[in-house]
Design a protein around this motif. Structure first.
Motif, PDB file in Angstrom:
ATOM      1  N   GLY A 152      59.035  81.434  43.786  1.00 49.66           N
ATOM      2  CA  GLY A 152      60.030  80.341  43.341  1.00 49.66           C
ATOM      3  C   GLY A 152      59.722  79.284  42.858  1.00 49.66           C
ATOM      4  N   VAL A 153      58.188  78.920  42.428  1.00 46.48           N
ATOM      5  CA  VAL A 153      57.840  77.644  42.092  1.00 46.48           C
ATOM      6  C   VAL A 153      57.246  78.185  40.703  1.00 46.48           C
ATOM      7  CG1 VAL A 153      56.572  75.692  42.291  1.00 46.48           C
ATOM      8  CG2 VAL A 153      57.552  76.645  44.316  1.00 46.48           C
ATOM      9  N   ASP A 154      58.073  77.476  39.640  1.00 47.62           N
ATOM     10  CA  ASP A 154      57.271  77.564  38.433  1.00 47.62           C
ATOM     11  C   ASP A 154      55.906  77.553  38.088  1.00 47.62           C
ATOM     12  OD1 ASP A 154      58.761  78.056  35.335  1.00 47.62           O
ATOM     13  OD2 ASP A 154      57.014  76.608  35.351  1.00 47.62           O
ATOM     14  N   ILE A 155      55.353  78.116  37.390  1.00 49.86           N
ATOM     15  CA  ILE A 155      53.858  78.041  37.170  1.00 49.86           C
ATOM     16  C   ILE A 155      53.407  76.797  36.640  1.00 49.86           C
ATOM     17  CG2 ILE A 155      53.194  80.526  37.558  1.00 49.86           C
ATOM     18  CD1 ILE A 155      52.974  80.966  34.593  1.00 49.86           C
ATOM     19  N   ASP A 156      54.272  76.354  35.482  1.00 50.93           N
ATOM     20  CA  ASP A 156      53.904  75.261  34.846  1.00 50.93           C
ATOM     21  C   ASP A 156      54.584  73.957  35.416  1.00 50.93           C
ATOM     22  OD1 ASP A 156      52.817  76.803  32.637  1.00 50.93           O
ATOM     23  OD2 ASP A 156      55.009  77.336  32.114  1.00 50.93           O
ATOM     24  N   ASN A 157      54.885  73.796  36.252  1.00 50.13           N
ATOM     25  CA  ASN A 157      55.486  72.558  36.902  1.00 50.13           C
ATOM     26  C   ASN A 157      54.733  72.175  38.212  1.00 50.13           C
ATOM     27  OD1 ASN A 157      57.239  72.033  34.680  1.00 50.13           O
ATOM     28  ND2 ASN A 157      58.603  73.861  35.183  1.00 50.13           N
ATOM     29  N   MET A 158      54.184  72.914  38.873  1.00 49.92           N
ATOM     30  CA  MET A 158      53.556  72.637  40.273  1.00 49.92           C
ATOM     31  C   MET A 158      52.926  71.247  40.581  1.00 49.92           C
ATOM     32  SD  MET A 158      52.969  74.024  43.287  1.00 49.92           S
ATOM     33  CE  MET A 158      52.893  75.882  42.906  1.00 49.92           C
ATOM     34  N   GLU A 159      52.042  70.766  39.290  1.00 49.34           N
ATOM     35  CA  GLU A 159      51.342  69.503  39.550  1.00 49.34           C
ATOM     36  C   GLU A 159      52.283  68.483  39.545  1.00 49.34           C
ATOM     37  OE1 GLU A 159      46.755  69.785  39.222  1.00 49.34           O
ATOM     38  OE2 GLU A 159      47.575  70.098  37.367  1.00 49.34           O
ATOM     39  N   ALA A 160      53.262  68.343  38.227  1.00 50.36           N
ATOM     40  CA  ALA A 160      54.231  67.419  38.104  1.00 50.36           C
ATOM     41  C   ALA A 160      55.217  67.421  39.469  1.00 50.36           C
ATOM     42  CB  ALA A 160      54.926  67.600  36.889  1.00 50.36           C
TER      43      ALA A 160
END
Length: 365
Positions: free
Chosen positions: A321-329
């Motif tokens: 459920g967590v997009d791979i490209d947005n984790m760090e932001a």
């Protein structure tokens, strides 16, 4: 605590653009509302790379980059607000990681430097901005990195399930979530950084899309053994690294006595990334490996991880459920939330700091 909206800004070691997210946080539960990727101009990227790779510079050049990045990050936020159709006044704060240009946690006078003037971000967006997250941890003797494991713990910790969260950005890092044990995490070594640099050198491309160029080559075992012999891989955590160590000069030193085709070098670099990650993951009790970051888009890397980790269930964070490209932001939006509420943002068992600390400096709107 009531429901609040935050924006996170992340520009990583790959420098392939500025990732921004709008999230809503209530009682530590976080929901992604909108995301936007904002381009970084080639001229600015090259100026940053020159500094990162030790080219001669001066204070004026560094100050001007700090200024330019401040405007870039502010513009990225304004584009996100426009895309989400929300007003700046509805945002509690921005969490800005900044652009790392040098990270030296193990030197006699340990320091880390992220550029991107938060005064400009705050002034241009009208939103309170929090930045400079890493140096408080270093002031307490920590590495200042990685900081995202605290966020991973919040999102993915399960009482009866071992999980490792793997982020493959320019550098690859893992968070180890083992039931009944303290959270640990560290940089395993290069992620996409060397592959990106090599394909840019030979094909003027930013990255190897889906690993296609690497797939056309073969692993050179002599080069692989040389790369993996670097002393960094023998260090015990806590540890962190970056472009200061793993760069084209470092790679060229390993290639001095080798006659290897460029595509075989690229394939070997992909294997190097996968193998150094797998060597560290295999030290943990088997469970789920959740992968995020740009490297999760590389089928070759994902396939090699699956084969090198036969006892692990390998998947992306998107499957949780967590997009791979947005984790760090998202993590830096969450860290901004922690800072505004005077809550600690680091994990001493991860960074090596002497104590927990409230991270970052606040730049009011």
């Amino acid at each position: 605590m009531g429901r609040e909206r935050y924006i996170g800004i992340m520009s990583g070691t790959s420098m392939d653009g500025v990732d921004t997210v709008l999230v809503e946080i209530e009682d530590n539960n976080i929901q992604l509302l909108c995301e936007h990727s904002f381009p970084m101009g080639e001229n600015l990227k090259q100026s940053l790379l020159d500094i990162c790779l030790g080219q001669p510079t001066n204070l004026q050049a560094i100050g001007e980059l700090d200024h330019r990045l401040g405007h870039l990050f502010a513009d990225a936020v304004l584009a996100l607000l426009d895309k989400a159709q929300v007003k700046a006044s509805s945002i509690k704060a921005i969490g800005s990681h900044g652009q790392t240009v040098f990270h030296s946690p193990d030197s006699e006078y340990a320091f880390t430097m992220q550029l991107g003037d938060a005064n400009i971000i705050s002034a241009k967006t009208g939103i309170t901005t929090i930045a400079d997250f890493r140096r408080k941890d270093m002031a307490y003797g920590g590495q200042g990195a990685p900081l995202v494991p605290a966020f991973h713990q919040q999102l993915f910790s399960q009482p009866h399930l071992s999980r490792v969260i793997l982020n493959i950005g320019g550098i690859a890092n893992i968070t180890v979530l083992s039931p009944g044990k303290p959270v640990t995490g560290y940089d395993t070594g290069p992620g996409n950084m060397l592959m990106d640099a090599w394909i840019n050198k030979h094909k003027s491309l930013r990255y190897d899309k889906e690993g296609n160029w690497a797939k056309s080559g073969e692993v050179n075992m002599a080069l692989l053994h040389s790369l993996i012999s670097d002393p960094y891989f023998l260090l015990q955590p806590p540890k962190s690294t970056g472009r200061e160590l793993f760069n084209l000069t470092w790679l060229t030193d390993h290639l001095q006595d080798c006659q290897i085709s460029p595509e075989n070098v690229q394939r070997t670099l992909a294997e190097f990334t996968a193998l150094t990650i797998a060597n560290d993951v295999n030290k943990e009790s088997p469970g789920e490996l959740l992968v995020c970051g740009g490297g999760a888009h590389n089928p070759l890397i994902m396939d090699r991880l699956t084969k090198l980790l036969p006892d692990w269930e390998v998947m992306t964070t998107a499957e949780q459920g967590v997009d791979i490209d947005n984790m760090e932001a998202m993590a830096f939006a969450w860290l901004a939330y922690r800072t505004l509420h005077q809550l600690p943002g680091n994990l001493p068992e991860v960074t090596g700091a002497q104590q927990v600390a409230c991270l970052g400096a606040i730049y009011p709107s």
